[in-house]
Enzyme design. Structure first.
Site, PDB file in Angstrom:
ATOM      1  N   PRO A   2      -3.143   6.271   5.101  1.00 31.43           N
ATOM      2  CA  PRO A   2      -2.001   6.758   5.858  1.00 31.43           C
ATOM      3  C   PRO A   2      -1.511   5.762   6.885  1.00 31.43           C
ATOM      4  O   PRO A   2      -2.300   5.166   7.622  1.00 31.43           O
ATOM      5  CB  PRO A   2      -2.570   7.985   6.563  1.00 31.43           C
ATOM      6  CG  PRO A   2      -4.050   7.851   6.508  1.00 31.43           C
ATOM      7  CD  PRO A   2      -4.402   6.644   5.759  1.00 31.43           C
ATOM      8  N   GLU A   3      -0.216   5.629   6.931  1.00 28.82           N
ATOM      9  CA  GLU A   3       0.438   4.858   7.977  1.00 28.82           C
ATOM     10  C   GLU A   3       1.135   5.871   8.897  1.00 28.82           C
ATOM     11  O   GLU A   3       0.918   7.067   8.751  1.00 28.82           O
ATOM     12  CB  GLU A   3       1.421   3.858   7.351  1.00 28.82           C
ATOM     13  CG  GLU A   3       0.734   2.959   6.326  1.00 28.82           C
ATOM     14  CD  GLU A   3       1.666   1.963   5.646  1.00 28.82           C
ATOM     15  OE1 GLU A   3       2.529   1.416   6.328  1.00 28.82           O
ATOM     16  OE2 GLU A   3       1.521   1.753   4.437  1.00 28.82           O
ATOM     17  N   HIS A  91     -17.798  14.652  -0.245  1.00 23.64           N
ATOM     18  CA  HIS A  91     -17.065  13.838   0.728  1.00 23.64           C
ATOM     19  C   HIS A  91     -16.513  14.617   1.921  1.00 23.64           C
ATOM     20  O   HIS A  91     -15.721  14.084   2.682  1.00 23.64           O
ATOM     21  CB  HIS A  91     -15.939  13.042   0.052  1.00 23.64           C
ATOM     22  CG  HIS A  91     -16.410  12.209  -1.092  1.00 23.64           C
ATOM     23  ND1 HIS A  91     -17.438  11.294  -0.981  1.00 23.64           N
ATOM     24  CD2 HIS A  91     -16.013  12.172  -2.385  1.00 23.64           C
ATOM     25  CE1 HIS A  91     -17.645  10.725  -2.160  1.00 23.64           C
ATOM     26  NE2 HIS A  91     -16.796  11.248  -3.026  1.00 23.64           N
ATOM     27  N   ARG A 110     -13.731   7.447   0.995  1.00 23.05           N
ATOM     28  CA  ARG A 110     -14.221   6.090   1.256  1.00 23.05           C
ATOM     29  C   ARG A 110     -14.899   5.921   2.613  1.00 23.05           C
ATOM     30  O   ARG A 110     -15.365   4.828   2.934  1.00 23.05           O
ATOM     31  CB  ARG A 110     -13.071   5.087   1.087  1.00 23.05           C
ATOM     32  CG  ARG A 110     -12.643   4.979  -0.371  1.00 23.05           C
ATOM     33  CD  ARG A 110     -11.503   4.004  -0.561  1.00 23.05           C
ATOM     34  NE  ARG A 110     -11.896   2.629  -0.321  1.00 23.05           N
ATOM     35  CZ  ARG A 110     -11.045   1.620  -0.309  1.00 23.05           C
ATOM     36  NH1 ARG A 110      -9.755   1.832  -0.491  1.00 23.05           N
ATOM     37  NH2 ARG A 110     -11.468   0.399  -0.102  1.00 23.05           N
TER      38      ARG A 110
END
Length: 267
Positions: A2-3, A91, A110
């Site tokens: 995400p930006e 996760h 991740r």
DNA sequence: CGAACGACCTGCAGGC
DNA sequence: TGCCTGCAGGTCGTTC
């Protein structure tokens, strides 16, 4: 992942989804993230009221009377809202339980995301060196020009440097440079004043447009209800093969990141 | 000080 | 089918 537009989208969605500002408890499911989750957060977030939720750069901040919770989504961080009954998924890392029994759950494939507590947010090591907000008036051509004149890096690295200007990542850097007809690997010293003016304008424009579309979903990004962002359809250069001018788009690596540009349109 | 680069992690696509 | 390589919306910490 995400930006700025994606974080803004998630932040807005959290604000909208929360029906009570009262947190019951904080639960650590798997502490292993970029930094291990501080076990003290559990005590700090027991029966407290949220005062404000806002975005700073790519961080989501929950503000309380006694401090702030700082959340980063890394590349693959996803926030979801759940009702009472729920099983733990692969996760999953932590959850915030509210008084009305809704649950905010954080999942991160991740593990590049993070969560920190800061008594004084301005002193926090992740926050204190952040640059200007790109959508504020502090981000203007004079600012970026002044900095660029004394640096010796390519322009793409300047606009992606969070100590200079926050929120721009790999997608929007390529998009903004394309929109202002500047090659991503051009040395920042060599840009003209018009280049800087155009670049600042393009950055503001592409970020605003993407926020309106709910961000960009290439692979992982989703808002808290699982819905994707729709800005992908509006990308002009990132991940594409052919430029609107007909030429093949080039994909070069700059500082280890894919960088898309058109050698015909960008100089 | 600034700049370059490795490291952290998992999953997936593509080549052989 | 399986193994190997490279790649993915990020960025801190180390080294030169």
């Amino acid at each position: 992942m995400p930006e700025l537009p994606e974080v803004e989208t998630v932040c807005n969605a959290i604000r909208k989804s929360i029906k009570t500002n009262k947190i019951k408890e904080f639960v650590i499911i798997n502490p292993k993230l970029r930094w291990n989750i501080d076990a003290n957060i559990k005590k700090l977030l027991s029966k407290v009221d949220i005062r404000k939720i806002y975005r700073r750069g790519k961080y989501i901040i929950f503000n309380f009377n006694h401090g702030s919770l700082i959340i980063h989504l890394g590349m693959t961080g996803i926030v979801k809202f759940l009702k009472n009954r729920h099983k733990v998924n692969k996760h999953d890392h932590y959850e915030i339980k509210f008084q009305d029994n809704t649950i905010l759950r954080y999942n991160d494939v991740r593990k590049f995301g993070s969560i920190h507590w800061a008594e004084n947010i301005e002193d926090n090591f992740l926050i204190k060196n952040l640059g200007v907000e790109p959508l504020s008036d502090n981000f203007n051509y004079e600012y970026i020009k002044k900095i660029s004149k004394k640096r010796n890096v390519v322009i793409k690295n300047i606009i992606m440097d969070q100590r200079i200007v926050v929120g721009i990542g790999n997608i929007y850097a390529s998009e903004a440079l394309y929109m202002s007809k500047i090659k991503p690997n051009k040395n920042c010293k060599l840009l003209s004043t018009d280049n800087f003016k155009s670049l600042v304008k393009s950055i503001k424009k592409v970020l605003q447009k993407s926020i309106k579309a709910g961000g960009t979903s290439i692979k992982d990004f989703q808002s808290i209800d699982g819905s994707p962002g729709y800005f992908k359809q509006k990308l002009l250069i990132y991940g594409l093969e052919k430029c609107a001018c007909g030429k093949n788009i080039k994909n070069i690596r700059i500082s280890g990141r894919s960088s898309f540009y058109c050698s015909n349109c960008q100089k």
